[in-house]
Motif scaffolding. Structure first.
Motif, mmCIF file in Angstrom:
data_model
loop_
_atom_site.group_PDB
_atom_site.id
_atom_site.type_symbol
_atom_site.label_atom_id
_atom_site.label_comp_id
_atom_site.label_asym_id
_atom_site.label_seq_id
_atom_site.Cartn_x
_atom_site.Cartn_y
_atom_site.Cartn_z
ATOM 1 N N ARG A 55 0.420 -1.247 0.298
ATOM 2 C CA ARG A 55 0.079 0.334 0.122
ATOM 3 C C ARG A 55 0.690 1.803 0.112
ATOM 4 N NH1 ARG A 55 -3.408 -3.021 -1.399
ATOM 5 N NH2 ARG A 55 -4.427 -4.604 -0.416
ATOM 6 N N LYS A 56 0.240 2.146 -0.226
ATOM 7 C CA LYS A 56 0.850 3.958 -0.182
ATOM 8 C C LYS A 56 0.642 4.119 0.735
ATOM 9 C CE LYS A 56 0.539 4.001 -5.282
ATOM 10 N NZ LYS A 56 0.084 5.196 -6.417
ATOM 11 N N ASN A 57 0.256 3.785 1.427
ATOM 12 C CA ASN A 57 -1.119 4.691 2.545
ATOM 13 C C ASN A 57 -1.234 3.710 3.459
ATOM 14 O OD1 ASN A 57 -3.446 4.342 1.748
ATOM 15 N ND2 ASN A 57 -4.188 5.581 2.910
ATOM 16 N N ASN A 58 -1.003 4.384 4.898
ATOM 17 C CA ASN A 58 -1.751 3.228 5.655
ATOM 18 C C ASN A 58 -3.391 3.669 6.310
ATOM 19 O OD1 ASN A 58 -1.388 1.577 8.454
ATOM 20 N ND2 ASN A 58 0.091 2.784 9.294
ATOM 21 N N GLU A 59 -3.767 2.236 6.485
ATOM 22 C CA GLU A 59 -5.055 2.243 7.052
ATOM 23 C C GLU A 59 -5.446 1.697 7.981
ATOM 24 O OE1 GLU A 59 -7.178 -0.302 3.692
ATOM 25 O OE2 GLU A 59 -6.306 2.163 1.755
ATOM 26 N N ASP A 60 -4.328 1.158 8.522
ATOM 27 C CA ASP A 60 -4.842 0.196 9.641
ATOM 28 C C ASP A 60 -4.895 2.055 11.223
ATOM 29 O OD1 ASP A 60 -4.076 -1.996 8.917
ATOM 30 O OD2 ASP A 60 -1.765 -1.603 9.466
ATOM 31 N N ALA A 61 -5.290 1.101 12.137
ATOM 32 C CA ALA A 61 -5.796 2.481 13.342
ATOM 33 C C ALA A 61 -5.194 1.158 14.804
ATOM 34 C CB ALA A 61 -7.037 3.048 13.079
ATOM 35 N N PHE A 62 -4.717 1.788 15.327
ATOM 36 C CA PHE A 62 -5.193 1.459 17.248
ATOM 37 C C PHE A 62 -5.759 2.492 18.128
ATOM 38 C CE2 PHE A 62 -0.944 2.843 17.336
ATOM 39 C CZ PHE A 62 -0.894 3.872 18.487
ATOM 40 N N TYR A 63 -6.460 2.304 19.234
ATOM 41 C CA TYR A 63 -7.021 3.323 20.007
ATOM 42 C C TYR A 63 -6.395 2.579 21.911
ATOM 43 C CZ TYR A 63 -10.040 6.777 21.729
ATOM 44 O OH TYR A 63 -10.369 7.804 22.251
ATOM 45 N N ILE A 64 -5.694 3.259 22.561
ATOM 46 C CA ILE A 64 -5.074 3.075 23.849
ATOM 47 C C ILE A 64 -6.264 3.770 24.169
ATOM 48 C CG2 ILE A 64 -3.404 2.246 25.126
ATOM 49 C CD1 ILE A 64 -2.296 1.914 22.637
ATOM 50 N N LEU A 65 -6.598 3.814 25.671
ATOM 51 C CA LEU A 65 -7.236 4.491 26.515
ATOM 52 C C LEU A 65 -8.166 3.765 27.601
ATOM 53 C CD1 LEU A 65 -9.701 7.053 26.619
ATOM 54 C CD2 LEU A 65 -11.620 4.823 25.876
ATOM 55 N N ASP A 66 -7.776 4.830 28.934
ATOM 56 C CA ASP A 66 -8.351 4.256 30.460
ATOM 57 C C ASP A 66 -9.618 4.922 30.160
ATOM 58 O OD1 ASP A 66 -8.998 4.703 32.601
ATOM 59 O OD2 ASP A 66 -6.745 4.887 33.311
#
Length: 79
Positions: free
Chosen positions: A20-31
């Motif tokens: 891929r040319k761009n990053n399509e992944d995501a993550f979220y870390i939350l209290d």
């Protein structure tokens, strides 16, 4: 665990890979109790009876149009 405390080291990292040319992944870390969001490498310490952390990962949609938007929105919506 020391003296009734839980120590946690969390890291969030995504990579676009080789195709891929761009990053399509995501993550979220939350209290979830304080609403504080963590990015990158974070060391946390909680009392054993208040151990909490929400970690979400959303893999992109393999190059589909708007894949990066879909993965971003899915983590934000769940959080």
């Amino acid at each position: 665990m020391t003296n009734g405390l839980v120590r946690t080291l969390v890291t969030g990292l995504t990579d676009q890979g080789l195709v891929r040319k761009n990053n399509e992944d995501a993550f979220y870390i939350l209290d979830p109790e304080t609403g504080e969001q963590y990015t990158g490498k974070t060391s946390l310490e909680y009392p054993l009876n208040r151990n909490r952390l929400l970690m979400l990962v959303s893999d992109g949609m393999g190059g589909a149009e708007g894949g990066e938007i879909a993965s971003y929105l899915s983590t934000k919506t769940v959080a």
